[in-house]
Enzyme design. Structure first.
Site, mmCIF file in Angstrom:
data_model
loop_
_atom_site.group_PDB
_atom_site.id
_atom_site.type_symbol
_atom_site.label_atom_id
_atom_site.label_comp_id
_atom_site.label_asym_id
_atom_site.label_seq_id
_atom_site.Cartn_x
_atom_site.Cartn_y
_atom_site.Cartn_z
ATOM 1 N N LYS A 171 -1.953 -0.010 -3.158
ATOM 2 C CA LYS A 171 -0.647 -0.197 -2.873
ATOM 3 C C LYS A 171 0.104 -1.589 -2.957
ATOM 4 O O LYS A 171 -0.893 -2.720 -2.825
ATOM 5 C CB LYS A 171 -0.207 0.524 -1.469
ATOM 6 C CG LYS A 171 -0.444 1.853 -1.468
ATOM 7 C CD LYS A 171 0.238 2.539 -0.312
ATOM 8 C CE LYS A 171 0.223 4.157 -0.742
ATOM 9 N NZ LYS A 171 0.457 4.704 0.638
ATOM 10 N N ARG A 231 -7.415 8.093 1.553
ATOM 11 C CA ARG A 231 -6.923 8.528 0.568
ATOM 12 C C ARG A 231 -6.945 7.355 -0.419
ATOM 13 O O ARG A 231 -6.399 6.456 -0.164
ATOM 14 C CB ARG A 231 -5.501 8.860 0.804
ATOM 15 C CG ARG A 231 -4.868 9.556 -0.518
ATOM 16 C CD ARG A 231 -3.365 9.985 -0.034
ATOM 17 N NE ARG A 231 -2.629 10.513 -1.304
ATOM 18 C CZ ARG A 231 -1.990 9.817 -2.117
ATOM 19 N NH1 ARG A 231 -2.057 8.520 -2.008
ATOM 20 N NH2 ARG A 231 -1.497 10.328 -3.256
HETATM 21 C C1 7PJ Z 1 0.389 8.479 0.419
HETATM 22 C C2 7PJ Z 1 0.589 9.882 0.055
HETATM 23 C C3 7PJ Z 1 -0.040 8.076 1.602
HETATM 24 C C4 7PJ Z 1 -0.216 10.514 2.191
HETATM 25 C C5 7PJ Z 1 1.468 8.876 -1.463
HETATM 26 C C6 7PJ Z 1 0.475 6.149 -3.522
HETATM 27 C C7 7PJ Z 1 1.916 6.807 -3.269
HETATM 28 N N1 7PJ Z 1 0.321 11.072 1.000
HETATM 29 N N2 7PJ Z 1 1.091 10.092 -0.962
HETATM 30 N N3 7PJ Z 1 -0.373 9.196 2.597
HETATM 31 N N4 7PJ Z 1 0.950 8.015 -0.764
HETATM 32 N N5 7PJ Z 1 -0.556 11.293 2.972
HETATM 33 O O1 7PJ Z 1 -0.327 6.772 -3.532
HETATM 34 O O2 7PJ Z 1 0.486 4.959 -3.573
HETATM 35 O O3 7PJ Z 1 -0.015 6.920 1.888
HETATM 36 S S1 7PJ Z 1 1.881 8.469 -3.039
#
Ligand code: 7PJ
Length: 319
Positions: free
Chosen positions: A259, A293
């Site tokens: 990020k 994640r």
């Molecule tokens: C997140 C997400 C996060 C959850 C994205 C990226 C943007 N879902 N979907 N948490 N970020 N739960 O992957 O940089 O931080 S999309």
């Protein structure tokens, strides 16, 4: 209590942490005593690692405009081979997304999102891996679960019309994420009086709404939403005090991989943020995050191996 409210917010957390550090340890990870039973999806069922080692969620974007890897993996074949590599590397959940939520992303219609994600979910389902669907749209949730997804990951915490009822009907685990504002514009001067308290209050409210609507508490997980309407400072405070979220007693999901906050600290572009992503993944694990994640599954699984070995030694020395 008098002293407590005289303290500034940072001091207050430090003050409180001196009382909350007495958590019970379950397996290799810190989990608050309140967690009596984890839903199987939130447990690490990998026989080769301790039962409570954190889970690795691999990001599989099926979006041509995705900031990281979408453009390279926008065909079914490439998406499947990327998923297979994640499975070989030890992924626990594959998070399939057909809509980009980064600030400059184009809106995607419901039909297009469904057309993007259903074929890949049908394929992945044959591999027996857990699949979450990263969406806020009720019709996409239904199509994804119909095709074999077994978790909903909603950055809008089931606030779109019909999403809550859909999650009630589908009866699969759900991750509720906090976001200030909307993806377009959310990074324009986000503001909080106290980011921890506000994000915690929002997540508690959404958990209550979900439970009142009939979603079993065991299905719920929470995510403070790094980078979603937060400055670098807000993100750093949330990571430093991640235990506050863990203390709510629900599995905490953390998404920090590649990020822009990591870019701000390292001045590196997105394809050079592996080291910083792994660093924050380890910090999140140490603070009790249940699901990490990430884009880089193989490398993050190595981080988990090191973390698990250290935790194991730690535990043996305590007993
Ligand atoms: C997140 C997400 C996060 C959850 C994205 C990226 C943007 N879902 N979907 N948490 N970020 N739960 O992957 O940089 O931080 S999309």
């Amino acid at each position: 209590m008098g002293t407590y409210y005289c303290l500034g917010s940072v001091e207050r957390y430090l003050f409180e942490m001196s009382f909350t550090s007495n958590r019970c340890r379950i397996g290799s990870n810190f989990l608050p005593c309140k967690v009596s039973k984890l839903h199987p999806l939130y447990q690490n069922l990998d026989k080769s690692s301790p039962a409570n080692a954190p889970l690795i969620m691999g990001i599989l974007n099926i979006t041509p405009d995705s900031f990281h890897d979408g453009s390279h993996y926008n065909t079914l074949e490439l998406a499947v081979s990327r998923a297979q590599a994640m499975i070989e590397a030890g992924v626990d959940i594959i998070d399939v997304g057909g809509e980009s939520t980064w600030p400059g992303a184009a809106n995607v219609s419901e039909t297009e999102e469904i057309e993007r994600i259903v074929p890949i979910i049908k394929k992945l389902q044959q591999f027996g891996v857990n699949i979450s669907i990263d969406t806020s749209k009720p019709a996409v949730m239904r199509a994804a679960v119909g095709a074999g997804a077994n978790m909903i990951n909603d950055v809008r915490a089931l606030q779109l019309e019909g999403a809550l009822q859909t999650a009630v009907d589908l009866k699969v685990p759900v991750c509720l994420m906090h976001m200030q504002g909307k993806p377009r514009g959310m990074q324009n001067a986000p503001q909080y009086q106290d980011v921890i308290e506000e994000v915690l209050a929002f997540l508690q409210r959404r958990v209550r709404v979900c439970e009142e609507a009939g979603i079993d508490r065991q299905l719920l997980s929470i995510d403070p939403g790094f980078g979603f309407g937060k400055t670098l400072k807000h993100n750093l405070i949330m990571l430093t005090y991640l235990e506050k979220f863990v203390d709510l007693g629900l599995p905490v999901l953390v998404g920090l991989s590649r990020k822009s906050m990591l870019g701000e600290m390292t001045t590196k572009p997105v394809n050079q943020r592996l080291a910083s992503s792994l660093t924050v993944a380890l910090v999140a694990m140490q603070k009790g995050a249940r699901i990490i994640r990430v884009h880089d599954v193989d490398e993050t699984c190595d981080v988990r191996r090191v973390y698990v070995a250290l935790e194991k030694l730690n535990r043996e020395h305590k007993t």
